[in-house]
Scaffold this motif. Structure first.
Motif, PDB file in Angstrom:
ATOM      1  N   LYS A  66     -23.262   0.290  -0.192  1.00 19.78           N
ATOM      2  CA  LYS A  66     -22.004  -0.426  -0.272  1.00 19.78           C
ATOM      3  C   LYS A  66     -20.878   0.536  -0.624  1.00 19.78           C
ATOM      4  O   LYS A  66     -21.091   1.559  -1.268  1.00 19.78           O
ATOM      5  CB  LYS A  66     -22.087  -1.529  -1.332  1.00 19.78           C
ATOM      6  N   GLY A  67     -19.658   0.165  -0.200  1.00 21.36           N
ATOM      7  CA  GLY A  67     -18.474   0.922  -0.563  1.00 21.36           C
ATOM      8  C   GLY A  67     -18.481   2.330  -0.010  1.00 21.36           C
ATOM      9  O   GLY A  67     -19.029   2.614   1.066  1.00 21.36           O
ATOM     10  N   ALA A  68     -17.895   3.254  -0.776  1.00 23.60           N
ATOM     11  CA  ALA A  68     -17.783   4.638  -0.330  1.00 23.60           C
ATOM     12  C   ALA A  68     -19.131   5.320  -0.191  1.00 23.60           C
ATOM     13  O   ALA A  68     -19.253   6.322   0.526  1.00 23.60           O
ATOM     14  CB  ALA A  68     -16.899   5.424  -1.307  1.00 23.60           C
ATOM     15  N   ALA A  69     -20.165   4.786  -0.857  1.00 17.99           N
ATOM     16  CA  ALA A  69     -21.498   5.390  -0.775  1.00 17.99           C
ATOM     17  C   ALA A  69     -22.025   5.415   0.655  1.00 17.99           C
ATOM     18  O   ALA A  69     -22.894   6.237   0.981  1.00 17.99           O
ATOM     19  CB  ALA A  69     -22.469   4.624  -1.676  1.00 17.99           C
ATOM     20  N   LYS A  76     -13.331  -3.282  10.399  1.00 18.91           N
ATOM     21  CA  LYS A  76     -12.302  -2.611   9.616  1.00 18.91           C
ATOM     22  C   LYS A  76     -12.852  -1.955   8.360  1.00 18.91           C
ATOM     23  O   LYS A  76     -12.366  -0.923   7.928  1.00 18.91           O
ATOM     24  CB  LYS A  76     -11.215  -3.617   9.237  1.00 18.91           C
ATOM     25  N   ARG A  77     -13.894  -2.534   7.799  1.00 19.15           N
ATOM     26  CA  ARG A  77     -14.372  -2.015   6.524  1.00 19.15           C
ATOM     27  C   ARG A  77     -14.942  -0.609   6.638  1.00 19.15           C
ATOM     28  O   ARG A  77     -15.045   0.101   5.640  1.00 19.15           O
ATOM     29  CB  ARG A  77     -15.415  -2.953   5.932  1.00 19.15           C
ATOM     30  N   TRP A 115     -29.305   5.818  -2.111  1.00 20.57           N
ATOM     31  CA  TRP A 115     -29.613   4.427  -2.484  1.00 20.57           C
ATOM     32  C   TRP A 115     -30.230   4.356  -3.877  1.00 20.57           C
ATOM     33  O   TRP A 115     -29.843   3.526  -4.702  1.00 20.57           O
ATOM     34  CB  TRP A 115     -30.564   3.822  -1.449  1.00 20.57           C
ATOM     35  N   LEU A 116     -31.184   5.235  -4.172  1.00 20.09           N
ATOM     36  CA  LEU A 116     -31.816   5.249  -5.487  1.00 20.09           C
ATOM     37  C   LEU A 116     -30.813   5.574  -6.585  1.00 20.09           C
ATOM     38  O   LEU A 116     -30.819   4.961  -7.665  1.00 20.09           O
ATOM     39  CB  LEU A 116     -32.966   6.269  -5.505  1.00 20.09           C
ATOM     40  N   VAL A 117     -29.941   6.543  -6.318  1.00 24.16           N
ATOM     41  CA  VAL A 117     -28.945   6.936  -7.314  1.00 24.16           C
ATOM     42  C   VAL A 117     -27.977   5.797  -7.592  1.00 24.16           C
ATOM     43  O   VAL A 117     -27.665   5.481  -8.752  1.00 24.16           O
ATOM     44  CB  VAL A 117     -28.190   8.195  -6.854  1.00 24.16           C
ATOM     45  N   VAL A 170     -23.826   6.806   9.093  1.00 28.48           N
ATOM     46  CA  VAL A 170     -23.050   5.635   8.697  1.00 28.48           C
ATOM     47  C   VAL A 170     -23.641   4.374   9.324  1.00 28.48           C
ATOM     48  O   VAL A 170     -23.714   3.318   8.684  1.00 28.48           O
ATOM     49  CB  VAL A 170     -21.573   5.809   9.084  1.00 28.48           C
ATOM     50  N   ALA A 171     -24.082   4.472  10.576  1.00 23.97           N
ATOM     51  CA  ALA A 171     -24.685   3.322  11.257  1.00 23.97           C
ATOM     52  C   ALA A 171     -25.888   2.799  10.506  1.00 23.97           C
ATOM     53  O   ALA A 171     -26.138   1.585  10.457  1.00 23.97           O
ATOM     54  CB  ALA A 171     -25.084   3.714  12.684  1.00 23.97           C
ATOM     55  N   VAL A 172     -26.652   3.699   9.885  1.00 25.89           N
ATOM     56  CA  VAL A 172     -27.818   3.293   9.110  1.00 25.89           C
ATOM     57  C   VAL A 172     -27.426   2.923   7.682  1.00 25.89           C
ATOM     58  O   VAL A 172     -27.838   1.882   7.159  1.00 25.89           O
ATOM     59  CB  VAL A 172     -28.873   4.417   9.103  1.00 25.89           C
ATOM     60  N   SER A 173     -26.609   3.748   7.049  1.00 24.31           N
ATOM     61  CA  SER A 173     -26.287   3.571   5.626  1.00 24.31           C
ATOM     62  C   SER A 173     -25.551   2.273   5.351  1.00 24.31           C
ATOM     63  O   SER A 173     -25.712   1.674   4.281  1.00 24.31           O
ATOM     64  CB  SER A 173     -25.456   4.756   5.129  1.00 24.31           C
ATOM     65  N   ARG A 174     -24.740   1.800   6.273  1.00 23.85           N
ATOM     66  CA  ARG A 174     -23.959   0.586   6.035  1.00 23.85           C
ATOM     67  C   ARG A 174     -24.839  -0.658   5.858  1.00 23.85           C
ATOM     68  O   ARG A 174     -24.381  -1.684   5.379  1.00 23.85           O
ATOM     69  CB  ARG A 174     -22.966   0.362   7.174  1.00 23.85           C
TER      70      ARG A 174
END
Length: 523
Positions: free
Chosen positions: A116-119, A11-12, A350-352, A108-112
């Motif tokens: 975190k969150g909307a990032a 769900k997240r 990620w760095l930002v 998204v599959a990698v970034s999650r």
């Protein structure tokens, strides 16, 4: 492989991901079609791959019946689509949408796993609007990048036996689309396993098992997808075209294959709306490889104290991403930069976001930039000048007057499936339903077209008594090309002796007609 990505349905991220994919679809659709269903023809570089697929549809075998030095994967995808739907002009546009959605989903599959969150959703949005939109040509580079991102998504969380094998399969597919970048991806994954082994102190046998499993799965997949071409064209011919020719002649195409493009390819802001292209250009050129340097510096300084950070996952992205960058650095064209940018964009976000002082304002600026592009670009394309053609593959819209001038004239003066030699670009064959009578996709006044290929082109033009030849002044040589060994002299002589110019376009490009045919006028 589905179960490795099944966690995306939580769900997240489930509903936001669905919203992002829906927005991405609308964005891509409005950049590819005039509603409700007229495809836009942008004259991009995928013409060669489309032409090869058309040849395969007529029963010809790549590497045996016609020359190509790239891997066959992209052509095979188009070939399958042509078998299913015919050579419809909307097929490349549909492929762009499918690829774009695939990249957004994989982002998204990698970034999650690292954000975190909307990032989590920001890298996909930045990639879609700032890089993918700037290089819509569906060539082998994009398919290779998609396969590599799939491999990263598979193993970023865990390196189990099944996941490493799945990553190897995807690397094999990457090699099927782009032999050079596919190999760089394999080296990148192998290097990451070495780094992880050193950091965690695994037994030497564990490292050998990981490396062997990756390479074995990759090799078996590569053998499987290349098997048909090896059987029909022969392993020797395949190796000669995709390895020997690339190493011997491809660097001679120095207008495209040079690191100097990093500094000389910047677009000129002639109108206010070209500022968007300039902004995207500066963003990506500054991003690569600087973001990886910043990450490796941060890792060296902070890894021992900031143990809560996902250093291993970020290292995977950075090592594989840097490997891909190294693969395109000798030919640093803007398009190639775009195709290897997704790992770098994830690292940037990620760095930002981990910066306490600048994280929030810089993250907000990236969101504003991405959303601005997402809104303005479709609006601009839908309001842009356009003209329509009705070629055999279906009604098509063109947004560049020079391109429309050329396409309309050729469409009016040829018949479907006619033999027509487009000596440069090879972008008209698919859209206008024409056939290339030679065994080469195009010619170049460099070693990229060696003497034996020039002789073959002349023989094919003579054998088939080809009526029309499309020629560009860029093929007439000059100071830039003489140093690179221009072999087109005999072809120019042949054209002067057997053809005459019947049409000169505003760009300087020409159509030559064979002298034995009736003169149709310079209309």
């Amino acid at each position: 492989m589905r179960r490795y990505f099944s966690s995306l349905n939580q769900k997240r991220v489930g509903w936001p991901l669905l919203g992002l994919l829906l927005g991405a679809f609308v964005f891509l659709y409005l950049n590819q079609f005039i509603p409700p269903s007229t495809p836009l023809c942008l004259g991009e570089d995928e013409g060669i791959w489309l032409m090869d697929a058309m040849r395969m549809l007529r029963g010809q075998v790549m590497y045996r019946d016609f020359f190509q030095f790239t891997a066959p994967g992209a052509q095979y995808v188009y070939f399958i689509l042509f078998l299913l739907f015919g050579t419809r002009t909307w097929i490349p546009n549909l492929v762009v949408i499918i690829l774009g959605l695939g990249f957004v989903w994989l982002s998204v599959a990698v970034s999650r796993h690292v954000l975190k969150g909307a990032a989590v959703f920001l890298p996909g949005l930045l990639f879609l609007t700032l890089t993918f939109r700037r290089a819509f040509a569906v060539t082998h580079h994009w398919w290779n990048a998609l396969a590599v991102m799939g491999a990263i998504a598979v193993i970023i969380e865990k390196r189990t036996t099944a996941r490493i094998a799945a990553a190897g399969v995807l690397c094999g597919l990457a090699l099927w689309f782009n032999q050079t970048q596919g190999m760089m991806a394999v080296l990148g994954f192998a290097a990451f396993f070495v780094w992880e082994h050193q950091q965690k102190g695994h037994r030497p046998g564990a490292l050998l098992k990981q490396e062997g499993l990756l390479l074995a799965a990759c090799a078996l997949t590569t053998l499987g997808v290349y098997a048909d071409f090896v059987w029909k064209a022969g392993a020797k011919q395949l190796f000669e075209d995709t390895v020997v020719f690339v190493m011997r002649y491809y660097p001679a195409f120095d207008s495209e294959n040079t690191w100097r493009l990093y500094l000389t390819e910047m677009p000129r802001p002639t109108h206010w709306y070209t500022l968007a292209k300039l902004a995207a250009y500066v963003f990506i050129r500054a991003l690569l490889p600087l973001v990886y340097i910043v990450f490796f510096t941060s890792y060296r300084r902070e890894a021992r104290t900031q143990t809560q950070e996902p250093w291993d996952r970020m290292m995977l992205l950075s090592i594989v991403g840097l490997s891909l960058f190294v693969g395109i650095a000798p030919a640093a064209a803007w398009f190639r930069f775009c195709t290897v940018s997704m790992p770098a964009i994830i690292v940037l976000v990620w760095l930002v976001n981990r910066s306490r002082r600048f994280g929030r304002p810089w993250s907000g600026a990236l969101w504003v930039l991405a959303l601005l592009f997402a809104l303005v670009e479709p609006w601009w394309w839908q309001r842009h000048w356009r003209a329509y053609l009705s070629p055999p593959g279906g009604r098509t819209a063109l947004v560049m007057p020079a391109l429309y001038e050329r396409y309309q004239w050729v469409l009016d003066h040829t018949t479907p499936s006619e033999l027509f030699f487009e000596a440069v670009d090879a972008d008209m064959y698919f859209t206008l339903g024409l056939q290339n009578p030679t065994s080469v996709p195009l010619v170049s006044p460099t070693d990229l077209t060696p003497p034996e290929q020039v002789e073959g082109v002349i023989a094919d033009l003579e054998k088939h008594r080809v009526r029309l030849v499309f020629w560009s002044p860029a093929l007439d040589g000059g100071r830039t090309y003489r140093a690179a060994r221009d072999h087109l002299g005999p072809l120019r002589d042949y054209l002067r002796n057997h053809y005459r110019v019947i049409k000169t376009f505003s760009t300087g490009d020409q159509v030559w007609e064979r002298s034995e045919y009736s003169h149709r006028g310079n209309s």
